[in-house]
Design a protein around this motif. Structure first.
Motif, short mmCIF file in Angstrom:
data_model
loop_
_atom_site.label_atom_id
_atom_site.label_comp_id
_atom_site.label_asym_id
_atom_site.label_seq_id
_atom_site.Cartn_x
_atom_site.Cartn_y
_atom_site.Cartn_z
N SER A 170 12.83 -15.65 -9.67
CA SER A 170 13.91 -15.58 -10.66
C SER A 170 13.54 -14.77 -11.89
N THR A 171 12.25 -14.54 -12.10
CA THR A 171 11.82 -13.76 -13.27
C THR A 171 10.68 -12.83 -12.86
N GLY A 172 10.24 -12.01 -13.81
CA GLY A 172 9.18 -11.04 -13.53
C GLY A 172 9.77 -9.68 -13.19
N VAL A 173 9.03 -8.90 -12.42
CA VAL A 173 9.44 -7.55 -12.04
C VAL A 173 9.35 -7.42 -10.53
N ILE A 174 10.31 -6.71 -9.95
CA ILE A 174 10.31 -6.43 -8.53
C ILE A 174 10.59 -4.95 -8.31
N VAL A 175 9.96 -4.36 -7.30
CA VAL A 175 10.21 -2.97 -6.93
C VAL A 175 10.78 -2.97 -5.52
N GLU A 176 12.06 -2.63 -5.39
CA GLU A 176 12.73 -2.60 -4.10
C GLU A 176 12.57 -1.22 -3.47
N ASN A 177 11.98 -1.18 -2.28
CA ASN A 177 11.70 0.09 -1.60
C ASN A 177 12.83 0.38 -0.61
N TYR A 178 13.74 1.28 -0.98
CA TYR A 178 14.87 1.64 -0.13
C TYR A 178 14.65 2.99 0.55
N LYS A 203 0.79 -1.23 0.00
CA LYS A 203 0.00 0.00 0.00
C LYS A 203 0.83 1.28 0.00
N THR A 204 2.16 1.17 0.12
CA THR A 204 3.01 2.32 -0.14
C THR A 204 2.96 2.63 -1.63
N TYR A 205 3.45 3.80 -2.04
CA TYR A 205 3.41 4.03 -3.49
C TYR A 205 4.37 3.11 -4.24
N PRO A 206 5.58 2.77 -3.71
CA PRO A 206 6.37 1.75 -4.41
C PRO A 206 5.67 0.39 -4.45
N GLY A 207 4.98 0.03 -3.37
CA GLY A 207 4.25 -1.23 -3.35
C GLY A 207 3.13 -1.27 -4.37
N ARG A 208 2.44 -0.16 -4.55
CA ARG A 208 1.36 -0.09 -5.55
C ARG A 208 1.92 -0.16 -6.96
N ILE A 209 3.08 0.46 -7.18
CA ILE A 209 3.74 0.33 -8.48
C ILE A 209 4.10 -1.12 -8.75
N GLN A 210 4.63 -1.79 -7.74
CA GLN A 210 4.98 -3.20 -7.90
C GLN A 210 3.76 -4.04 -8.24
N THR A 211 2.65 -3.83 -7.56
CA THR A 211 1.43 -4.59 -7.83
C THR A 211 1.00 -4.42 -9.28
N ALA A 212 1.03 -3.17 -9.77
CA ALA A 212 0.60 -2.90 -11.15
C ALA A 212 1.54 -3.54 -12.16
N LEU A 213 2.85 -3.43 -11.94
CA LEU A 213 3.81 -3.99 -12.88
C LEU A 213 3.77 -5.51 -12.88
#
Length: 413
Positions: free
Chosen positions: A224-232, A69-79
């Motif tokens: 191992s594949t797909g997309v990940i959004v790392e929130n630093y 539910k953070t904005y990086p988390g929401r970007i990850q969900t969409a991607l």
């Protein structure tokens, strides 16, 4: 539509979601070729495409949960819905109960938002992945967080490499795994604890087991594949803490950017996303701010220092960049306001690095009050997690969705 005609607003997908627009978005022609190639490979099942968000507390507090539910988390969900599930990503030890510099029982007590601890832990240097680390001097102290993916692990650091008994860890209540012989990246280590798991949530418990001066940066889970959004993102983060003043010195390796989407923990898309703490009270002049950001970008697009060839893992420019400025709200209330001056100077960096620029303030006419009326700000210190209220700069679930939507116009283009 003519070149000067404003674009039409896109329809919203859900109630209370701020309409998408092109306001505040600048994308140079040719941007994104490396990111789009990585994204396509993630979707094709041949690569794990990585996005790194290097931000401040706006990227983490005070949503209804910290996973999606953070904005990086929401970007990850969409991607991940379009390009494949790369796992849950990194969770910073800075977001641990008892380690934050504010107090609010409703938000801090929720284990779905923060890592939990037993025993004694204290804050370490503002360093490594996620810009934060914690330490414990008491054997038997534990740190617990759930992560998602088929491979899971932790980021840890030690001052003296090769020392046994730094930490041990368990995954889903299994046998204790000793974490020993740590030496990589100036003492920072991405440690794999288990692989070949099902792609679901797994609980990691880290236990302090020895006397070495050891630090914990956080936990991670990935596929191992797909997309990940790392929130630093880190609470209280400033542009000054990027990589040290002596650029190219091996002693700077453990500083945040090289390990938060930079060369030693590299990403395919790097989003620089902080300015509010710099603007608050005039903490950072515009010239100093842009110098700090430029140092961060060098750590992303680094080329080999002539005096230290062994230090280099050259990315060859294969990381695309977005310079994102969340709305600084009432953190930038003094005159002259600094955030617009930061934005002005960011355009010079955008031309130099071929970066896209996204600024959120125009979405609400640069007005805290307009944003407040739209439900963008969180309740003060998260008294109602995810709810809308009158916080000076932190965002609600509505605000997080608005930021995600604006950034996705570029990321998913």
């Amino acid at each position: 539509m003519g070149l000067l005609d404003p674009p039409a607003l896109s329809p919203t997908a859900a109630a209370n979601q701020y309409p998408l627009s092109k306001l505040g978005v600048f994308v140079p022609v040719g941007w994104g070729q490396h990111w789009r190639t990585a994204r396509a490979a993630g979707a094709a099942g041949t690569k794990l495409a990585k996005v790194a968000v290097y931000g401040d507390s706006i990227g983490h507090v005070f949503p209804s949960n910290l996973e999606d539910k953070t904005y990086p988390g929401r970007i990850q969900t969409a991607l991940q819905a379009k390009y494949g599930d790369g796992g849950g990503g990194f969770f910073s030890a800075g977001y641990t109960q008892g380690q934050l510099s504010f107090s609010n029982a409703a938000w801090l007590a929720d284990a779905d938002k923060l890592a939990t601890i037993t025993g004694t832990w204290s804050a370490g240097p503002a360093s490594g992945p996620g810009q934060r680390m914690i330490q414990s001097s008491a054997d038997g102290s534990t740190w617990t967080k759930r992560v998602r993916g088929t491979t899971v692990g932790v980021w840890v650091a030690v001052v003296t490499s090769g020392a046994a008994g730094v930490f041990s860890a368990t995954v889903d209540g299994g046998a204790a795994i000793p974490i020993t012989s740590l030496a990589a990246y100036d003492g920072f280590n991405k440690v794999t604890l288990a692989t070949g798991l099902t792609n679901t949530w797994h609980t990691i418990v880290v236990t302090k087991t020895g006397t070495t001066n050891a630090y914990l940066n956080g936990a991670w889970g990935e596929n191992s594949t797909g997309v990940i959004v790392e929130n630093y993102s880190a609470y209280g983060a400033l542009s000054t803490n990027v990589g040290g003043g002596n650029f190219g010195n091996v002693n700077d390796l453990g500083r945040p950017v090289p390990l938060s989407g930079g060369k030693y923990n590299s990403s395919d898309l790097f989003i620089y996303a902080m300015c509010a703490n710099d603007a608050n009270g005039g903490a950072t002049t515009p010239d100093a701010y842009v110098q700090n950001v430029e140092t961060a970008l060098r750590y992303v697009r680094i080329s080999q220092p002539a005096n230290n060839p062994s230090w280099n893992i050259d990315r060859n420019g294969k990381t695309d960049i977005i310079l994102f400025q969340p709305f600084a709200g009432n953190f930038d209330s003094q005159l002259p306001r600094l955030a617009p001056q930061y934005t002005q100077r960011m355009f010079g960096l955008a031309h130099q690095y071929g970066a896209a620029i996204v600024t959120a303030a125009p979405l609400w006419q640069n007005s805290w009050s307009v944003a407040q009326a739209a439900g963008v700000w969180s309740t003060v210190l998260g008294s109602t997690p995810g709810g809308s209220g009158t916080d000076s700069v932190h965002i609600s679930d509505i605000g997080a969705q608005a930021y995600a939507d604006q950034l996705l116009q570029v990321i998913d283009s």
